[in-house]
Enzyme design. Structure first.
Site, short mmCIF file in Angstrom:
data_model
loop_
_atom_site.label_atom_id
_atom_site.label_comp_id
_atom_site.label_asym_id
_atom_site.label_seq_id
_atom_site.Cartn_x
_atom_site.Cartn_y
_atom_site.Cartn_z
N THR A 186 0.94 -0.87 0.18
CA THR A 186 0.14 0.04 0.05
C THR A 186 0.50 1.32 0.40
O THR A 186 0.17 2.30 -1.00
CB THR A 186 -1.02 0.13 1.40
OG1 THR A 186 -0.35 -0.09 2.82
CG2 THR A 186 -1.98 -0.95 0.79
N HIS A 208 -19.30 -25.12 -17.63
CA HIS A 208 -19.02 -24.63 -16.37
C HIS A 208 -18.87 -22.99 -15.97
O HIS A 208 -19.83 -22.26 -14.85
CB HIS A 208 -17.61 -24.96 -15.59
CG HIS A 208 -17.40 -25.02 -13.98
ND1 HIS A 208 -17.57 -26.17 -13.01
CD2 HIS A 208 -17.25 -23.88 -13.16
CE1 HIS A 208 -17.41 -25.55 -12.23
NE2 HIS A 208 -17.21 -24.56 -12.50
N GLU A 209 -17.69 -22.23 -16.36
CA GLU A 209 -17.78 -21.07 -16.99
C GLU A 209 -19.18 -19.93 -17.08
O GLU A 209 -19.43 -19.00 -16.38
CB GLU A 209 -16.69 -20.19 -17.39
CG GLU A 209 -15.39 -21.11 -17.25
CD GLU A 209 -14.60 -21.37 -15.39
OE1 GLU A 209 -15.23 -19.72 -15.45
OE2 GLU A 209 -14.50 -21.47 -15.26
N HIS A 220 -21.83 -19.73 -14.35
CA HIS A 220 -21.37 -18.63 -13.87
C HIS A 220 -22.07 -17.31 -13.78
O HIS A 220 -22.50 -16.68 -12.84
CB HIS A 220 -19.87 -18.50 -13.21
CG HIS A 220 -19.16 -19.88 -12.68
ND1 HIS A 220 -19.64 -20.04 -10.76
CD2 HIS A 220 -17.79 -20.41 -12.34
CE1 HIS A 220 -18.68 -20.70 -10.64
NE2 HIS A 220 -18.11 -21.76 -11.34
N ASP A 263 -14.56 -24.04 -5.65
CA ASP A 263 -16.04 -23.16 -5.83
C ASP A 263 -17.08 -23.86 -4.04
O ASP A 263 -17.13 -22.64 -3.40
CB ASP A 263 -17.07 -23.37 -6.67
CG ASP A 263 -16.80 -23.10 -8.26
OD1 ASP A 263 -15.96 -22.26 -8.07
OD2 ASP A 263 -16.52 -23.32 -9.26
#
Length: 671
Positions: free
Chosen positions: A200, A418-419, A422, A495
């Site tokens: 940061t 699968h994608e 999502h 997942d």
């Protein structure tokens, strides 16, 4: 290393010379007159013949002269009998006592081994301490002193942390013009502690403070105080402040303060522990009987939860500055700083890039710009284009593309559905972040594909509805496999892990279960010296509550899974169509995905030239079945063994507990 070898060679030469001299002095001197060496038989024959004139016996050697004037020497075993026989034959026999070395030679021979051992020990100590007159300077401070050679960084080179700069600027103004503050009775803070996640800009802020302040500046790392010898760290702390008093007013910067300021009483040692003695001395120097006001200590750490409470109290670290992750405006300013010496194309919009990189810190953004510059150079572009920066974002978030990995058509088809599963659930759930990209190109060390969602604005809170929606999105990939193939694979392992942890956090920590109410169950029991999340959880609930927690977590997972199945069954035709397009194109951006959802057709795919050195040669055979590689689909290079990625949550500076993660992963939510 070369200097060490040179010094070692010099010592070896001196040792050889000393040994040679000792041997030379301790060896009896030989006669100047040349003597003829006789054998025992020749000597006995000469004795019987009466040709021996004189004999001198010393130890087991007989020397003398023959009657013809020649000198002789002979070695015998029992010279006493031979001497008696020679005397009977009229030979002049003389018995000489054994030679004795001088007292100083005896002293040298007895002390030489001890001196050699001491010399070798001093040699190694000399080189361990860096040589150059520092043989016994264990307790001297290793801090670097900057006078006229201060860092050239200023606050103009620091962006994204305006509040932190303002706090530090006030300290610098006090050093430059203390009368302005003293007129109102204000006192300068003795210590400034900068807290924040890695990357940061805490160290950069300290360098900027040194560049702005017109006072001497000491820089040292917390690990420089800790040595294997007890008491060395405390001595170095004393030496550091003694040097600082000679140059006051001045600044001292200690990086990685947690290396020396770790909480006392949690280690394996007692009060004699080296780290604790060092910390005790630091506490005394910061707020002892000496009320010096011309020394300001600036420290930086990303582990404020493990620091000793006595170190954090007012009077020692009067000011604690939180250097947080930058918001969208701060990210844009950071991008301007890091791109000012880069040649950007006209299509580059830093504001758009800032909105597409939520959760990234200054170090990530600097790496992003550098990756884009490297890609533009590799492609032979005259300037850094928006396409290069987009690829740089993907590299920072998910790792580089692995085009050389050969995936079978069957597995590639499973990954595509699968994608898309999502993505469709994320599209149809109200309040979820928009889909930015869908890819079935392997990236990083584990990801075979990923779906990236980007928030439209920075978020710091998550509602129960948002968290349930996120669980549904995570379970949508498994749901798509069930609907299309009637079977499931190991591709949803990560997942399931993330969905289960989110549901358990809702029930146990956030009070989002109607059955268990607003009670936080479980408490992390952590020994500081072991590190966070190593010790077991302090279970403060009964077996009945544990059973209820498991039931609630399972109920949340089941409900979200049913929701994902319901959405995908209603849009099964769309699921198949988008998956076929994704199989052909391999990557879909947010605009293309939206067009497909709206029923529009996409223009023909543009052929892109391969990047030099990016793809390499295609392997002839697919890699072996590795369920772990298929399982972890987070796509983040910062994933740990379970696939978890770093998020916005971080650690609370006051309690040391984990914040709820409002944004998921750096750069957006990856499923």
């Amino acid at each position: 290393m070369g200097r060490m070898i040179k010094n070692l060679g010099l010592y070896l030469v001196l040792i050889v010379v000393m040994v040679s001299l000792v041997n030379n002095f301790m060896t009896p001197a030989t006669s100047v007159i040349e003597s003829h060496q006789l054998t025992y038989s020749e000597f006995m024959n000469a004795l019987e013949a009466g040709r021996v004139d004189s004999a001198s016996v010393q130890d087991e050697v007989i020397k003398g002269r023959l009657k013809d004037g020649k000198q002789y020497v002979v070695n015998v075993i029992e010279p006493g009998n031979i001497a008696a026989e020679a005397a009977k034959k009229g030979v002049k026999v003389e018995i000489e006592p054994p030679e004795k070395a001088s007292w100083w030679m005896s002293l040298i021979s007895s002390l030489l081994p001890t001196l050699l051992i001491i010399g070798i020990w001093l040699f190694f100590i000399y080189n361990m301490q860096g040589g150059g007159g520092r043989v016994m300077s264990f307790g001297k401070s290793k801090a670097k002193l900057f006078l006229d050679n201060r860092p050239k960084v200023t606050f103009q080179d620091v962006a994204g942390c305006d509040e932190a700069k303002e706090e530090l600027q006030e300290v610098i103004l006090f050093l430059k013009d203390p009368s302005k503050f003293q007129s109102l009775g204000a006192k300068v803070p003795k210590g400034v502690l900068m807290l924040g996640s890695p990357g940061t800009g805490k160290t950069l802020l300290a360098r900027a403070a040194a560049g702005e302040a017109d006072v001497p500046f000491f820089s040292v790392s917390g690990s420089d105080f800790v040595e294997m010898f007890v008491g060395v760290g405390a001595s170095r702390v004393r030496d550091l402040f003694e040097q600082a008093r000679k140059y006051q007013p001045c600044l001292i910067f200690v990086d990685e303060m947690d290396a020396v300021g770790r909480q006392r009483g949690a280690g394996l040692g007692g009060g004699h522990d080296e780290r604790e003695q060092t910390l005790n001395q630091l506490l005394v120097e910061l707020d002892g009987f000496d009320d010096s006001t011309g020394i300001i200590l600036i420290a930086a750490t990303n582990r404020p939860d493990i620091l000793d409470p006595a170190l954090l109290r007012p009077g020692r670290f009067d000011r604690q500055i939180v250097v947080d992750r930058p918001d969208v405006k701060g990210r844009e300013e950071i991008l301007k700083v890091h791109s000012k010496d880069k040649k950007l194309c006209e299509d580059v919009n830093l504001g758009v890039i800032a909105r597409r990189t939520p959760g990234l810190v200054g170090a990530d953004l600097a790496n992003l710009i550098n990756e884009a510059a490297l890609l533009a150079t590799r492609r032979g572009n005259p300037c850094i284009a928006m396409e290069d920066i987009e690829e740089g974002i993907d590299r920072v978030i998910a790792g580089p593309e692995r085009k050389s990995r050969l995936i079978s058509e069957k597995e590639k088809r499973i990954i595509a559905f699968h994608e898309v599963g999502h993505s469709l659930v994320a599209k149809h759930l109200p309040g979820s972040d928009p889909v930015h990209k869908i890819s079935i190109i392997p990236r990083g060390h584990a990801a075979l594909g990923y779906t990236l969602q980007l928030p439209e604005e920075d978020r710091f809170l998550m509602s129960r509805k948002d968290m349930l929606g996120r669980i549904s999105i995570l379970l949508a990939g498994r749901a798509a496999e069930e609907i299309i193939f009637g079977d499931v694979t190991s591709g949803a392992a990560n997942d399931l892990d993330r969905a289960s942890r989110t549901a358990r956090q809702m029930v146990m920590e956030l009070g989002m279960s109607e059955r268990l109410g607003l009670v936080k169950h479980g408490r992390k029991h952590e020994e500081v010296f072991l590190g966070r999340d190593i010790a077991a959880e302090d279970r403060n609930y009964s077996d009945e509550i544990a059973y209820a927690i498991d039931q609630e977590v399972k109920q949340i997972i089941d409900d979200c899974h049913k929701k994902a199945l319901e959405i995908l069954r209603e849009n099964e035709e769309m699921l198949s169509h988008i998956a076929e397009v994704l199989l052909d194109r391999e990557v879909l951006d947010g605009v293309e995905f939206q067009k497909l959802v709206d029923g529009e057709e996409l223009p023909p795919k543009e052929e892109k030239t391969s990047e030099a050195g990016d793809s390499g040669e295609t392997s002839e055979a697919a890699e072996g079945d590795d369920s772990a590689e298929v399982a972890e689909k987070s796509g983040s290079p910062r994933a740990d063994e379970s696939g978890e990625t770093e998020g916005e949550g971080g650690v609370c500076p006051e309690t040391g507990e984990d914040f709820p993660d409002p944004e998921g992963e750096k750069g957006g939510f990856i499923a």
